[in-house]
Design a protein around this motif. Sequence first.
Motif, PDB file in Angstrom:
ATOM      1  N   CYS A   1       0.852  -1.199   0.000  1.00  0.00           N
ATOM      2  CA  CYS A   1       0.000   0.000   0.000  1.00  0.00           C
ATOM      3  C   CYS A   1       0.882   1.242   0.000  1.00  0.00           C
ATOM      4  N   LEU A   2       0.595   2.184  -0.894  1.00  0.00           N
ATOM      5  CA  LEU A   2       1.336   3.446  -0.955  1.00  0.00           C
ATOM      6  C   LEU A   2       0.686   4.405   0.045  1.00  0.00           C
ATOM      7  N   LEU A   3       1.243   4.444   1.252  1.00  0.00           N
ATOM      8  CA  LEU A   3       0.667   5.227   2.343  1.00  0.00           C
ATOM      9  C   LEU A   3       1.048   6.690   2.255  1.00  0.00           C
ATOM     10  N   GLY A   4       0.149   7.551   2.739  1.00  0.00           N
ATOM     11  CA  GLY A   4       0.427   8.981   2.782  1.00  0.00           C
ATOM     12  C   GLY A   4      -0.227   9.757   1.663  1.00  0.00           C
ATOM     13  N   LEU A   5      -1.076   9.102   0.879  1.00  0.00           N
ATOM     14  CA  LEU A   5      -1.779   9.759  -0.227  1.00  0.00           C
ATOM     15  C   LEU A   5      -3.238  10.019   0.134  1.00  0.00           C
ATOM     16  N   ARG A   6      -3.887  10.888  -0.654  1.00  0.00           N
ATOM     17  CA  ARG A   6      -5.306  11.183  -0.447  1.00  0.00           C
ATOM     18  C   ARG A   6      -6.194  10.185  -1.186  1.00  0.00           C
ATOM     19  N   GLY A   7      -5.732   8.980  -1.332  1.00  0.00           N
ATOM     20  CA  GLY A   7      -6.476   7.924  -2.006  1.00  0.00           C
ATOM     21  C   GLY A   7      -5.742   6.612  -1.831  1.00  0.00           C
ATOM     22  N   THR A   8      -6.411   5.505  -2.156  1.00  0.00           N
ATOM     23  CA  THR A   8      -5.826   4.174  -1.992  1.00  0.00           C
ATOM     24  C   THR A   8      -5.119   3.736  -3.268  1.00  0.00           C
ATOM     25  N   VAL A   9      -3.822   3.430  -3.140  1.00  0.00           N
ATOM     26  CA  VAL A   9      -3.027   2.933  -4.260  1.00  0.00           C
ATOM     27  C   VAL A   9      -2.256   1.703  -3.790  1.00  0.00           C
ATOM     28  N   ILE A  10      -2.393   0.594  -4.521  1.00  0.00           N
ATOM     29  CA  ILE A  10      -1.698  -0.645  -4.182  1.00  0.00           C
ATOM     30  C   ILE A  10      -0.706  -0.983  -5.294  1.00  0.00           C
TER      31      ILE A  10
END
Length: 344
Positions: free
Chosen positions: A293-302
């Motif tokens: 999971c790409l944490l720290g964004l304003r949305g969910t990205v895997i």
Amino acid sequence: MACLTLALDVMGGDFGPSVTVPASLQALASNPELNLLLVGDPDAISPYLNRTDPSVMTRLRVIPAESVIANDAKPAQAIRASRGSSMRIALELVKQGDAQGCISAGNTGALMGLAKVVLKPLEGIERPALMSVLPHQQRGRTVVLDLGANVACDSTMLVQFAVMGAVMAEEVVGITHPRVALLNIGEEEAKGPDNIREAAAVLKRTPTINYIGYLEGNDLLTGKTDVLVCDGFVGNVTLKTMEGVIRLFLSLLNSSGEGKKKTWWVTLLGKWLQKRVAKRFGHLNPDQYNGACLLGLRGTVIKSHGAANQRAFAVAIEQAVQAVQRQVPERIAARLEAVLPKSD
């Protein structure tokens, strides 16, 4: 569970649609509330949809893309030439609200850069981090970050990673007051580079973080900590070394004695041992925890492994489902506001 929609960059990774599309169909079949937007070349996607159940097809839509970002493209160059690419369109679908999350097995640097441009980092975060939840030998799970998004990290970034990792351990894994450690070359306080020692000093002074000190790489699977923090270079090398060893171990176990004539009792004993070892260590198989999971964004990205097989990519899709359901970006944003000083 409420219906949710995910956007998939089906052209990314080493195998493209030959893996990502069957994995998508597998995910749809196992989750009747899931809808998927498959972003890529329709001509490359359609052969894998020919025999799809009509009921599944109603929850699937192909979104055309003009190009694919190459795995070996330099991030800056890939970002400049990203318009119309499957990766960028998938991220834009999240930004526009057409999808709640995005999955890609493509170029990690490009995904990181594009996600920052399209979705923007949360307030208080300098750079997002790749995070995975890894199983350990005590049958629990450890949150590990960064796994490759940021090769070099200063102490401020490591502290931010620690906060995000603690949120994940508490809100997603379900651990109360999770233990947080920094990955270092030794457990002694004086060891390690300046950025790690400076981050340690800050974490010690942060009452909301249960900081327990340094851990070495051989503690990754022991369960000594709930959150393990490191820079992206060290994290990526550590993760891939661990996965390589586990894959070799499982491969040797499955192939032991092949091609040799064995008595019936040796064959029976070998099968019994395989079952016992698989039961004890099978949960460590990397295919079962694919998807960072790409944490720290304003949305969910895997981010999926580029070499993921169908089973592993389906696991990455499930990771995205869980991240969306548990409102990971929103929970991290709330905790960051409470924990990090405004000056950060």
